[in-house]
Design an enzyme around this catalytic site. Structure first.
Site, PDB file in Angstrom:
ATOM      1  N   TYR A 141       0.852  -1.190   0.000  1.00 40.34           N
ATOM      2  CA  TYR A 141       0.000   0.000   0.000  1.00 40.34           C
ATOM      3  C   TYR A 141       0.887   1.239   0.000  1.00 40.34           C
ATOM      4  CZ  TYR A 141      -3.345   3.524   1.707  1.00 40.34           C
ATOM      5  OH  TYR A 141      -4.135   4.643   1.847  1.00 40.34           O
ATOM      6  N   ASP A 236       9.200   2.565   0.149  1.00 41.85           N
ATOM      7  CA  ASP A 236       8.177   3.282   0.908  1.00 41.85           C
ATOM      8  C   ASP A 236       8.281   2.799   2.350  1.00 41.85           C
ATOM      9  OD1 ASP A 236       5.981   4.391   2.074  1.00 41.85           O
ATOM     10  OD2 ASP A 236       4.530   3.702   0.573  1.00 41.85           O
ATOM     11  N   LYS A 264       4.154   8.587   9.187  1.00 39.94           N
ATOM     12  CA  LYS A 264       3.838   7.987  10.492  1.00 39.94           C
ATOM     13  C   LYS A 264       4.815   8.417  11.619  1.00 39.94           C
ATOM     14  CE  LYS A 264       0.662   4.746   8.564  1.00 39.94           C
ATOM     15  NZ  LYS A 264       0.755   4.209   7.230  1.00 39.94           N
TER      16      LYS A 264
HETATM   17  C1  LIG Z   1       0.254   4.789   5.861  1.00 39.68           C
HETATM   18  C2  LIG Z   1       1.019   4.539   4.617  1.00 39.68           C
HETATM   19  C3  LIG Z   1       0.963   5.415   3.519  1.00 39.68           C
HETATM   20  C4  LIG Z   1       0.019   6.599   3.473  1.00 39.68           C
HETATM   21  O1  LIG Z   1       0.311   7.528   4.458  1.00 39.68           O
HETATM   22  P1  LIG Z   1      -0.844   8.581   4.871  1.00 39.68           P
HETATM   23  O2  LIG Z   1      -0.160   9.450   5.883  1.00 39.68           O
HETATM   24  O3  LIG Z   1      -1.958   7.752   5.431  1.00 39.68           O
HETATM   25  O4  LIG Z   1      -1.218   9.309   3.652  1.00 39.68           O
HETATM   26  C5  LIG Z   1       1.792   5.173   2.445  1.00 39.68           C
HETATM   27  N1  LIG Z   1       2.620   4.134   2.423  1.00 39.68           N
HETATM   28  C6  LIG Z   1       2.708   3.264   3.446  1.00 39.68           C
HETATM   29  C7  LIG Z   1       3.685   2.141   3.389  1.00 39.68           C
HETATM   30  C8  LIG Z   1       1.891   3.429   4.578  1.00 39.68           C
HETATM   31  O5  LIG Z   1       1.956   2.552   5.574  1.00 39.68           O
END
Ligand SMILES: *Cc1c(COP(=O)(O)O)cnc(C)c1O
Length: 421
Positions: A141, A236, A264
Site C-alpha cells: 500500500y 516506501d 507515520k
Molecule cells: C500509511 C502509509 C501510507 C500513506 O500515508 P498517509 O499518511 O496515510 O497518507 C503510504 N505508504 C505506506 C507504506 C503506509 O503505511
C-alpha cells in the site's frame, strides 16, 4: 451520547461517518468506538471505557499517547505560533538530525502525509528518469495516490485494473503490477518494459496487507536488477522507517534505495511525511529543479517539533527495550490462543514492534495469495474477544497492530490479568 449514537449522528454529516475508511469497522459486528482522550497505552471512549491501545493511530505513536517530553516541547512551540508559511529553523533541525543518522540520504523534503510523500517520490522519479511507468507489488500500500490504487486484473502479466472508482484508464496503464516474493515474474515484467520504467516502488516490509515479511535475497535481487536497468528503487518506509530501526528496512537489510519515503513515526502523531534521496536526485525538485512540489502547511513548526522530540528518543536501547516488550506481549497472546478452543486457530506474526494476528497457515505468509481465506470471520471473533477484555487491536483483519514505549512492564502485567479472566 454513546459511541453507537455518535456514529449514527456522524453518518448524517460525514460519508460513512468517518474521514478514513478503516475507522468505520467495516467487516466487524462491533460499531466504531468514539475516542474522547488517550494517554500512554490507553484509549478512553466517550462512554468512559478504557482500552489498552495496540493501534496507536496506525503507527505514528511509537512513544504512546501524550509522551511527556514531546508534550512539553509542543506547548513551548505553540506559544511561538503554529504556522508561518516561511523559512523556519524547526524543519532544519529535523532534517539535520535525520540526515546525520541515515547515510544514504543527502537531502529531505517535508510534506504533510505519507500519500503526499509517495506522490512526490513518483513524480520525482519520473522527472529524473524521463520515463512514465512505475512497477508496484500486489499487497503493498502506498497511500491513496491515483496510480497506486491498482489491483491485479484478469489480463496479461503486469497489467492491472483500478481498485477505486475515479482513477482514469490512462493513469492505470502506467502502473505495472507484480506479485510479491516471485523474482521470476519480476524479471519477466522488467524485461518486457525496461526502457519505459521510471521506478519500482515497494514496502520493503509489506505491512498494510497483514505483515508479509520478504526474503532478504529477494530484496537484494530487486536492488541489483533495478540498478542494472537504470530504474530507480523507491522504498516506501512510511511504516517501517524509524520503527524497525531508525533507518528503517534500508538499515535493517543493508539495502540502499534511490529514493525513500517516510511518514507515520516521523511526525510523532502530527501530520508529517517526507521524501529523501541523494542530492543528485533531490535537486530535481522545485525551486532548484523542474519537478514541482509545494505545500501551504508543509513542515508545520508544531509537527516538526513533535517529530524531532520523538525521533531523539529512538536510541538503540530504546528499540531493544520496545522489541523485547513486544515479544513478551505477543508471547502472552500466543499462550492465550493455545488455551482457548475458540481462538486456537490464530498465529501471531511479529517483526520488532509490529505484529499481526492471523489464522494459522502451513507456510510463512509472503504473498497475499497465501493468506487464509477465513481471515475476516476469524478476526471478527478475535477483535470482539479482545475488546471485551479491554484490549484494542487495529480494527481490521489486514491491518497490523503497533506497540509503543508506553506499554511497559506494568502494562504487560495488566494484559496478563486481562487474558486470565
Ligand atoms: C500509511 C502509509 C501510507 C500513506 O500515508 P498517509 O499518511 O496515510 O497518507 C503510504 N505508504 C505506506 C507504506 C503506509 O503505511
Amino acid at each position: 451520547m454513546d459511541s453507537k449514537q455518535l456514529f449514527d449522528q456522524a453518518k448524517k454529516y460525514i460519508p460513512g461517518g468517518v474521514h478514513s475508511p478503516v475507522r468505520s469497522f467495516k467487516n466487524l459486528k462491533q460499531t466504531p468506538l468514539f475516542i474522547k482522550s488517550a494517554k500512554g497505552p490507553y484509549l478512553y471512549t466517550e462512554e468512559g471505557k478504557e482500552y489498552i491501545d495496540f493501534c496507536q493511530s496506525f503507527g505514528p505513536l511509537i512513544l504512546g499517547h501524550q509522551d511527556e517530553l514531546v508534550f512539553d516541547k509542543i506547548k513551548q512551540a505553540l506559544s511561538r505560533g503554529w504556522s508561518y508559511g516561511a523559512c523556519e529553523k524547526y524543519s532544519l533541525d529535523l532534517a539535520e538530525f535525520i540526515i546525520n543518522k541515515i547515510p544514504f540520504i543527502d537531502k529531505i523534503r517535508f510534506v504533510s502525509s505519507g500519500t503526499e510523500a509517495v506522490m512526490t517520490a513518483l513524480r520525482l522519479a519520473r522527472g529524473f528518469t524521463k520515463k512514465d511507468k512505475v512497477l508496484k507489488f500486489i499487497g503493498c500500500y502506498h497511500g491513496h495516490v491515483d496510480s497506486m490504487l491498482i489491483q491485479s486484473g484478469s489480463g496479461l502479466a503486469g497489467e492491472g485494473e483500478s481498485s477505486s472508482a475515479g482513477v482514469p484508464a490512462n493513469v492505470i496503464k502506467d502502473t505495472l503490477l507484480c506479485p510479491l516474493d516471485n523474482i521470476e515474474k519480476f524479471k519477466e515484467i522488467i524485461h518486457t518494459h525496461k526502457d519505459e520504467i521510471a521506478a519500482v516502488i515497494m514496502e520493503p516490509l509489506p505491512a498494510n496487507y497483514g505483515l508479509l515479511l520478504q526474503n532478504e535475497n529477494y530484496l537484494k535481487e530487486i536492488r541489483k536488477i533495478t540498478k542494472e536497468q537504470g530504474i530507480l528503487l523507491i522504498f516506501d518506509e512510511v511504516i517501517s522507517g524509524f520503527r524497525i530501526t531508525f533507518g528503517g528496512m534500508a538499515e535493517y537489510t543493508g539495502i540502499t534505495p534511490d529514493i525513500v519515503t517516510y511518514g507515520k513515526v516521523i511526525g510523532g502523531g502530527m501530520p508529517v511525511g517526507a521524501i529523501a534521496a541523494k542530492s543528485e536526485i533531490m535537486d530535481h525538485l522545485a525551486p532548484t529543479g523542474q519537478v514541482y512540489q509545494a505545500g501551504t502547511l508543509s513542515a508545520n513548526p508544531i509537527a516538526m517539533v513533535a517529530g524531532i522530540e520523538t525521533l531523539k528518543q529512538l536510541t538503540s536501547d530504546f528499540y531493544a527495550n520496545l522489541n523485547r516488550n513486544t515479544k513478551d506481549i505477543t508471547n502472552e497472546f500466543s499462550k492465550f490462543f493455545s488455551q482457548h478452543d475458540k481462538l486456537n486457530a490464530y498465529q501471531v506474526i511479529q517483526v520488532e514492534s509490529l505484529f499481526w494476528i492471523t489464522p494459522e497457515s502451513e507456510k510463512p505468509l509472503t504473498n497475499i495469495e497465501d493468506i487464509p481465506s477465513n481471515i475476516n470471520e476469524l478476526f471478527d471473533i478475535l477483535f470482539e474477544e479482545f475488546l471485551n477484555r479491554g484490549i484494542y487491536l487495529s480494527p481490521n483483519a489486514y491491518e497490523i497492530s503497533f506497540n509503543s514505549k508506553a506499554h511497559g512492564i506494568d502494562v504487560i502485567q495488566q494484559i496478563k490479568d486481562k487474558l486470565c479472566k
